[in-house]
Enzyme design. Structure first.
Site, short mmCIF file in Angstrom:
data_model
loop_
_atom_site.label_atom_id
_atom_site.label_comp_id
_atom_site.label_asym_id
_atom_site.label_seq_id
_atom_site.Cartn_x
_atom_site.Cartn_y
_atom_site.Cartn_z
N HIS A 1 0.55 -1.36 0.54
CA HIS A 1 -0.15 -0.23 -0.31
C HIS A 1 0.87 1.28 -0.17
O HIS A 1 0.35 2.59 -0.07
CB HIS A 1 -0.82 0.10 1.68
CG HIS A 1 -2.46 0.75 1.24
ND1 HIS A 1 -2.38 1.07 -0.23
CD2 HIS A 1 -3.46 0.39 1.38
CE1 HIS A 1 -3.81 2.18 0.07
NE2 HIS A 1 -4.24 1.31 1.63
N ASP B 1 -2.21 1.88 -4.01
CA ASP B 1 -3.24 2.47 -4.20
C ASP B 1 -4.55 1.41 -3.88
O ASP B 1 -4.60 0.43 -5.17
CB ASP B 1 -3.56 4.21 -4.41
CG ASP B 1 -3.36 5.57 -4.36
OD1 ASP B 1 -2.54 4.94 -2.79
OD2 ASP B 1 -3.03 5.53 -5.16
#
Length: 398
Positions: free
Chosen positions: A369, A373
């Site tokens: 992450h 995204d």
């Protein structure tokens, strides 16, 4: 003429290796290019072959010893004969010949186990060549040994301990499995890892495969049409549309790769290995299937090279072959994403207002992450789903 047997030259990514198995023992005749010893590294098992005909006269590094690049492992004598080691024994020691002979036919690993378990070498039945006692023979003898006296109860057995009807076996972790464990822990501790899921209707691909699998196999010289090639092709197209999923993090830099080198996780007796399909975006379905099959055979036989397992920009793992319905795969650093395939299972699905039984597969995308995204990850999986549920789009590039 004496020839030094040396460890292979390790690449920069491999610091050292471990002597795994000696296939020859002192006194054995050796032919040129014959396998003498296996060296296990963090990634592959490397074979050391004889440079010339001769006799193995000395082993410098025993099984289990750590060796460096080009380090001396043993000595091969071109001029000696297979009986040379026995003839070299001193005449005054003739009375002790039976014991020496017995000692000479123990492999280094077997000798170590015998010493640690206080076993009499003469009492161990050898199943190896010429009656040689192998490591497995020593382990079996240690397991069959009567329980030690209470005073010796604090000793730690090397291989197998019998406690009534409960048997425990202790074996050292292979370098490959130890390295895999290290990298998995590193990935979980250094990444902001997250997993997103979707599901795919596999009926279109299954129908296409059933229709053309015989013709495909005949046309491509016995190469069988499987599911993995469709997933690899769909992944390469989805990676083109979502380049962040194909990127990697190098320090504080993001490296975007203009190519798709797809790693395919393969299970082997030594552990999980990930050989790489180079430039998978240019490979046909037949090339993908044949290369994966070749990698599978090499993994089974321990023949994969370091070059074949180095690199990779994205990985696909198929736990479905073992019956896994759903999982959260762990990213393989420095990559930032991995796709998990799973078992195909028939489930009731709502299609145009009606309940239809369809063969469905869950897909899982684990990603870092820090770079990817949620929108990119979900879009990647949706692209995979669209391409797999309508395979014609792979051909039409739409």
């Amino acid at each position: 003429m004496a020839i030094e047997i040396k460890a292979p030259a390790f690449p920069e990514s491999v610091a050292d290796g471990t002597v795994a198995t000696w296939h020859k023992q002192p006194g054995d005749a050796v032919k040129r290019d014959e396998l003498i010893v296996d060296i296990e590294t963090d990634k592959v098992v490397m074979e050391v072959l004889a440079e010339a005909d001769g006799v193995l006269v000395e082993i410098v590094k025993n099984e289990g010893d750590t060796v460096l690049s080009n380090e001396k492992l043993g000595v091969l004598d071109e001029n000696a004969t297979a009986a040379a080691p026995a003839a070299a024994a001193s005449a005054p020691a003739e009375a002790a010949a039976p014991a020496a002979s017995q000692e000479a036919i123990l492999s280094p690993a077997a000798r170590k186990i015998a010493a640690e378990n206080a076993l009499d070498p003469a009492s161990i039945a050898g199943t190896g060549k010429d009656g040689r006692v192998t490591k497995e023979d020593a382990v079996s003898a240690a397991a069959a040994k009567p329980a030690a006296a209470p005073a010796a109860a604090t000793s730690v057995p090397a291989a197998m301990v019998a406690q009534g009807d409960r048997v425990e076996k202790r074996v050292p972790m292979t370098r490959l499995r130890a390295k895999v464990a290290e990298r998995l822990v590193e990935a979980q501790s250094s990444m902001a890892m997250l997993t997103t899921f979707n599901e795919v209707n596999m009926k279109p691909i299954m129908d296409l495969r059933n229709k053309y699998k015989d013709l495909f196999e005949k046309t491509h010289n016995g190469t069988r049409l499987g599911f993995m090639s469709f997933f690899v092709k769909a992944a390469t197209e989805a990676l083109k549309r979502q380049p962040g999923v194909n990127a990697s993090i190098d320090g504080k830099d993001i490296v975007y790769h203009g190519y798709q080198d797809i790693g395919v996780a393969v299970s082997s007796d030594r552990g999980l290995v990930v050989p790489v399909l180079r430039n998978a975006e240019f490979m046909s379905l037949a090339e993908i299937e044949s290369t994966i099959r070749e990698y599978g055979l090499k993994a089974r036989d321990g023949k994969l090279t370091i070059e074949e397992m180095t690199g990779g920009t994205f990985t696909i793992s198929n736990g479905g072959v073992f019956g896994s319905l759903l999982s959260t795969p762990i990213v393989n650093p420095p990559q930032t994403a991995i796709l998990g395939m799973h078992k195909i299972q028939e489930r009731p699905m709502a299609v145009d207002g009606e309940v239809v039984i369809l063969p469905m597969m869950y897909l899982a995308l684990s990603y870092d992450h820090r770079l990817i995204d949620g929108k990119e990850a979900v879009t990647f999986l949706v692209t995979m789903k669209d391409l797999l549920e309508d395979p014609a789009r792979l051909l039409l590039d739409i």
